[in-house]
Design a protein around this motif. Structure first.
Motif, PDB file in Angstrom:
ATOM      1  N   ALA A 129       0.836  -1.205   0.000  1.00 37.31           N
ATOM      2  CA  ALA A 129       0.000   0.000   0.000  1.00 37.31           C
ATOM      3  C   ALA A 129       0.869   1.252   0.000  1.00 37.31           C
ATOM      4  CB  ALA A 129      -0.928  -0.006   1.212  1.00 37.31           C
ATOM      5  N   GLY A 130       1.952   1.226   0.782  1.00 34.23           N
ATOM      6  CA  GLY A 130       2.870   2.358   0.807  1.00 34.23           C
ATOM      7  C   GLY A 130       3.522   2.592  -0.539  1.00 34.23           C
ATOM      8  N   ASN A 131       3.918   1.502  -1.208  1.00 30.16           N
ATOM      9  CA  ASN A 131       4.467   1.609  -2.570  1.00 30.16           C
ATOM     10  C   ASN A 131       3.461   2.287  -3.500  1.00 30.16           C
ATOM     11  OD1 ASN A 131       6.015  -1.664  -2.412  1.00 30.16           O
ATOM     12  ND2 ASN A 131       6.923   0.315  -1.981  1.00 30.16           N
ATOM     13  N   ALA A 132       2.217   1.823  -3.437  1.00 30.41           N
ATOM     14  CA  ALA A 132       1.178   2.338  -4.332  1.00 30.41           C
ATOM     15  C   ALA A 132       0.888   3.811  -4.062  1.00 30.41           C
ATOM     16  CB  ALA A 132      -0.095   1.506  -4.180  1.00 30.41           C
ATOM     17  N   ILE A 133       0.807   4.172  -2.793  1.00 33.08           N
ATOM     18  CA  ILE A 133       0.524   5.568  -2.431  1.00 33.08           C
ATOM     19  C   ILE A 133       1.643   6.485  -2.939  1.00 33.08           C
ATOM     20  CG2 ILE A 133       0.315   7.188  -0.503  1.00 33.08           C
ATOM     21  CD1 ILE A 133      -0.995   4.844   1.073  1.00 33.08           C
ATOM     22  N   ALA A 134       2.884   6.065  -2.694  1.00 37.43           N
ATOM     23  CA  ALA A 134       4.019   6.878  -3.129  1.00 37.43           C
ATOM     24  C   ALA A 134       4.093   6.976  -4.648  1.00 37.43           C
ATOM     25  CB  ALA A 134       5.317   6.290  -2.579  1.00 37.43           C
ATOM     26  N   ALA A 135       3.831   5.860  -5.337  1.00 36.71           N
ATOM     27  CA  ALA A 135       3.853   5.869  -6.800  1.00 36.71           C
ATOM     28  C   ALA A 135       2.797   6.827  -7.353  1.00 36.71           C
ATOM     29  CB  ALA A 135       3.628   4.456  -7.336  1.00 36.71           C
ATOM     30  N   HIS A 136       1.627   6.849  -6.708  1.00 33.06           N
ATOM     31  CA  HIS A 136       0.565   7.768  -7.132  1.00 33.06           C
ATOM     32  C   HIS A 136       0.968   9.211  -6.881  1.00 33.06           C
ATOM     33  CE1 HIS A 136      -3.440   9.346  -7.866  1.00 33.06           C
ATOM     34  NE2 HIS A 136      -3.386   9.957  -6.696  1.00 33.06           N
ATOM     35  N   MET A 137       1.594   9.472  -5.744  1.00 38.59           N
ATOM     36  CA  MET A 137       2.000  10.836  -5.399  1.00 38.59           C
ATOM     37  C   MET A 137       3.114  11.355  -6.304  1.00 38.59           C
ATOM     38  SD  MET A 137       2.009  10.731  -1.211  1.00 38.59           S
ATOM     39  CE  MET A 137       2.607  12.429  -1.107  1.00 38.59           C
ATOM     40  N   VAL A 138       4.076  10.500  -6.600  1.00 40.75           N
ATOM     41  CA  VAL A 138       5.221  10.926  -7.406  1.00 40.75           C
ATOM     42  C   VAL A 138       4.846  11.018  -8.877  1.00 40.75           C
ATOM     43  CG1 VAL A 138       7.549  10.307  -8.149  1.00 40.75           C
ATOM     44  CG2 VAL A 138       6.886   9.989  -5.770  1.00 40.75           C
ATOM     45  N   GLY A 139       4.025  10.076  -9.343  1.00 37.13           N
ATOM     46  CA  GLY A 139       3.625  10.091 -10.741  1.00 37.13           C
ATOM     47  C   GLY A 139       4.674   9.467 -11.640  1.00 37.13           C
ATOM     48  N   PRO A 140       4.397   9.381 -12.935  1.00 34.39           N
ATOM     49  CA  PRO A 140       5.292   8.689 -13.866  1.00 34.39           C
ATOM     50  C   PRO A 140       6.458   9.528 -14.371  1.00 34.39           C
ATOM     51  CG  PRO A 140       3.350   9.436 -15.025  1.00 34.39           C
ATOM     52  CD  PRO A 140       3.147   9.818 -13.584  1.00 34.39           C
ATOM     53  N   VAL A 141       6.427  10.843 -14.120  1.00 36.77           N
ATOM     54  CA  VAL A 141       7.455  11.722 -14.682  1.00 36.77           C
ATOM     55  C   VAL A 141       8.734  11.629 -13.858  1.00 36.77           C
ATOM     56  CG1 VAL A 141       8.070  14.076 -15.309  1.00 36.77           C
ATOM     57  CG2 VAL A 141       5.706  13.286 -15.570  1.00 36.77           C
TER      58      VAL A 141
ATOM     59  N   SER B 237      10.005  17.824  -5.852  1.00 36.92           N
ATOM     60  CA  SER B 237       9.145  18.258  -4.747  1.00 36.92           C
ATOM     61  C   SER B 237       8.135  17.165  -4.387  1.00 36.92           C
ATOM     62  CB  SER B 237       8.413  19.545  -5.138  1.00 36.92           C
ATOM     63  OG  SER B 237       7.634  19.347  -6.308  1.00 36.92           O
ATOM     64  N   LYS B 238       7.783  16.331  -5.372  1.00 31.80           N
ATOM     65  CA  LYS B 238       6.844  15.237  -5.107  1.00 31.80           C
ATOM     66  C   LYS B 238       7.488  14.159  -4.231  1.00 31.80           C
ATOM     67  CE  LYS B 238       4.087  15.884  -9.300  1.00 31.80           C
ATOM     68  NZ  LYS B 238       3.597  15.279 -10.560  1.00 31.80           N
ATOM     69  N   VAL B 239       8.771  13.911  -4.456  1.00 28.26           N
ATOM     70  CA  VAL B 239       9.491  12.963  -3.599  1.00 28.26           C
ATOM     71  C   VAL B 239       9.545  13.497  -2.173  1.00 28.26           C
ATOM     72  CG1 VAL B 239      11.760  11.955  -3.121  1.00 28.26           C
ATOM     73  CG2 VAL B 239      10.860  11.947  -5.452  1.00 28.26           C
TER      74      VAL B 239
ATOM     75  N   ALA C   2       4.783   3.265   5.855  1.00 31.02           N
ATOM     76  CA  ALA C   2       5.851   4.269   5.843  1.00 31.02           C
ATOM     77  C   ALA C   2       7.083   3.761   5.109  1.00 31.02           C
ATOM     78  CB  ALA C   2       6.212   4.653   7.270  1.00 31.02           C
ATOM     79  N   MET C   3       7.460   2.509   5.355  1.00 28.77           N
ATOM     80  CA  MET C   3       8.641   1.950   4.703  1.00 28.77           C
ATOM     81  C   MET C   3       8.401   1.684   3.211  1.00 28.77           C
ATOM     82  SD  MET C   3      11.194   1.883   6.754  1.00 28.77           S
ATOM     83  CE  MET C   3      10.541   3.502   7.231  1.00 28.77           C
ATOM     84  N   GLY C   4       7.174   1.325   2.863  1.00 27.40           N
ATOM     85  CA  GLY C   4       6.844   1.151   1.451  1.00 27.40           C
ATOM     86  C   GLY C   4       6.958   2.471   0.706  1.00 27.40           C
ATOM     87  N   MET C   5       6.508   3.541   1.335  1.00 27.06           N
ATOM     88  CA  MET C   5       6.618   4.863   0.728  1.00 27.06           C
ATOM     89  C   MET C   5       8.076   5.280   0.580  1.00 27.06           C
ATOM     90  SD  MET C   5       3.448   6.953   2.479  1.00 27.06           S
ATOM     91  CE  MET C   5       3.538   8.281   1.265  1.00 27.06           C
ATOM     92  N   GLN C   6       8.870   5.007   1.609  1.00 26.24           N
ATOM     93  CA  GLN C   6      10.290   5.364   1.539  1.00 26.24           C
ATOM     94  C   GLN C   6      10.999   4.602   0.427  1.00 26.24           C
ATOM     95  OE1 GLN C   6      14.208   4.407   4.072  1.00 26.24           O
ATOM     96  NE2 GLN C   6      12.678   5.471   5.277  1.00 26.24           N
ATOM     97  N   THR C   7      10.652   3.330   0.256  1.00 22.53           N
ATOM     98  CA  THR C   7      11.283   2.508  -0.781  1.00 22.53           C
ATOM     99  C   THR C   7      11.029   3.079  -2.170  1.00 22.53           C
ATOM    100  OG1 THR C   7      11.078   0.514   0.581  1.00 22.53           O
ATOM    101  CG2 THR C   7      11.393   0.198  -1.784  1.00 22.53           C
ATOM    102  N   THR C   8       9.780   3.446  -2.430  1.00 21.43           N
ATOM    103  CA  THR C   8       9.447   4.015  -3.728  1.00 21.43           C
ATOM    104  C   THR C   8      10.125   5.370  -3.930  1.00 21.43           C
ATOM    105  OG1 THR C   8       7.325   2.864  -3.828  1.00 21.43           O
ATOM    106  CG2 THR C   8       7.536   4.847  -5.171  1.00 21.43           C
ATOM    107  N   ALA C   9      10.169   6.173  -2.886  1.00 22.64           N
ATOM    108  CA  ALA C   9      10.837   7.474  -2.977  1.00 22.64           C
ATOM    109  C   ALA C   9      12.319   7.304  -3.288  1.00 22.64           C
ATOM    110  CB  ALA C   9      10.653   8.250  -1.677  1.00 22.64           C
ATOM    111  N   ALA C  10      12.968   6.347  -2.606  1.00 31.48           N
ATOM    112  CA  ALA C  10      14.395   6.107  -2.823  1.00 31.48           C
ATOM    113  C   ALA C  10      14.658   5.591  -4.233  1.00 31.48           C
ATOM    114  CB  ALA C  10      14.925   5.110  -1.793  1.00 31.48           C
TER     115      ALA C  10
END
Length: 238
Positions: free
Chosen positions: A68-80, A88-90, A127-135
Motif C-alpha cells: 500500500a505504501g508503494n502504491a501511495i508513493a507511486a501515485h503521489m510521485v507520478g510517472p514523470v 518536490s513530489k518525492v 511508511a517503509m513502502g513509501m520510503q522505498t518508492t521514494a528512494a
C-alpha cells in the motif's frame, strides 16, 4: 552544501532509519519485519508451514501495508522522472512518511500500544513502502534504503572490479579512481547495520526513546530538503 551532496547524505540517513525501523518492528511488534520484505516473506512462509496463525497475520499485514505504501508513493510521485530524481513530489512522499512515523511513535508510547499492535505494523510498513518508492525514484548509485541484498550485491560487484584493477594500479591511484557511487553503496550497507545495532542497544534499555529516532531522522531530512529548496528558489528569484 550543494544539492548533489545533500541527496547522497539523505540517502544514507534513509538507510539508517530503515535498519532501525526493522529492528523496532522485530523486537517490539512480535518478530515482524516492516522494511525488509524479503525477510518478512521468509518469516511468513515459516509461519504458514508451522501453522502459526498470529505470526502469519502479522507478516501479512506488514506485506499488505508495504505494498500500500508503494502504491501511495507511486501515485503521489507520478510517472514523470525528474533529471536529478529528487523532486518536490518525492519530498512530499517523505513528508507523509514522517507523519506516519510520528503517529507510530505516539501510539507506541501510549498505554494502548499492545491493543494497537496490528495497526502499528500496518503504519510502519506503509511508511517503509513509501520510503522505498521514494528512494527508487531518487535513484542515487542504485541504492535501495530497505533492500539490503541489492546493496550488498552491488558492493561485492564493486569489490570484484577493484580486485581486477589491482593488477594494473597501486592502491592509492585505485582509491582515487573509484567512483563516488562505489563508496555510497558500501556506506549504505554499513550505515544500515549501524542503524540496526544502535536501535538494538537503545531499544533494550530505552525502548520509548528508540522509537523516536527514525522520526527525527526522516523528519530532519525532509525539513532540511524543504528549507534548502526554499532557499534555492529565493536566490533564483532575487
Amino acid at each position: 552544501m550543494n544539492q548533489s551532496t545533500l541527496q547522497k547524505y539523505a540517502m544514507l540517513l534513509l538507510c539508517m532509519s530503515a535498519g532501525m525501523v526493522d529492528l523496532i518492528g522485530y523486537l517490539g511488534l512480535g518478530h515482524v519485519l516492516t522494511a525488509n520484505m524479503t525477510g518478512n516473506i521468509v518469516l511468513l512462509g515459516i509461519a504458514i508451514a508451522r501453522a502459526q496463525e498470529f505470526v502469519v497475520l502479522r507478516s501479512l499485514l506488514a506485506l499488505i501495508g508495504f505494498i500500500a505504501g508503494n502504491a501511495i508513493a507511486a501515485h503521489m510521485v507520478g510517472p514523470v522522472q525528474t533529471k536529478n530524481g529528487w523532486s518536490s513530489k518525492v519530498t512530499a512522499v517523505l513528508t507523509v512518511e514522517s507523519i506516519l512515523l510520528l503517529l507510530f511513535a505516539i501510539a507506541m508510547i501510549s498505554p494502548f500500544s499492545e491493543q494497537l499492535s496490528y495497526l502499528l505494523i500496518v503504519i510502519l510498513a506503509v511508511a517503509m513502502g513509501m520510503q522505498t518508492t521514494a528512494a527508487r525514484r531518487i535513484g542515487i548509485a542504485g541504492i535501495s534504503t530497505t533492500v539490503l541484498t541489492n546493496n550488498l550485491a552491488a558492493v561485492v560487484e564493486d569489490t570484484v572490479s577493484i580486485l581486477k584493477k589491482l593488477r594494473h594500479a597501486n592502491i592509492r591511484s585505485l582509491a582515487k579512481a573509484l567512483s563516488t557511487d562505489s563508496y555510497l553503496r558500501a556506506g549504505a550497507v554499513v550505515i544500515y547495520l549501524i542503524g540496526v545495532i544502535a536501535a538494538a542497544l537503545l531499544f533494550r534499555r530505552e525502548p520509548m526513546i528508540a522509537v523516536w529516532i527514525p522520526v527525527l531522522i526522516i523528519g530532519g531530512v525532509t525539513l532540511y530538503v524543504r528549507l534548502h529548496a526554499w532557499g534555492t528558489s529565493q536566490q533564483s528569484e532575487s
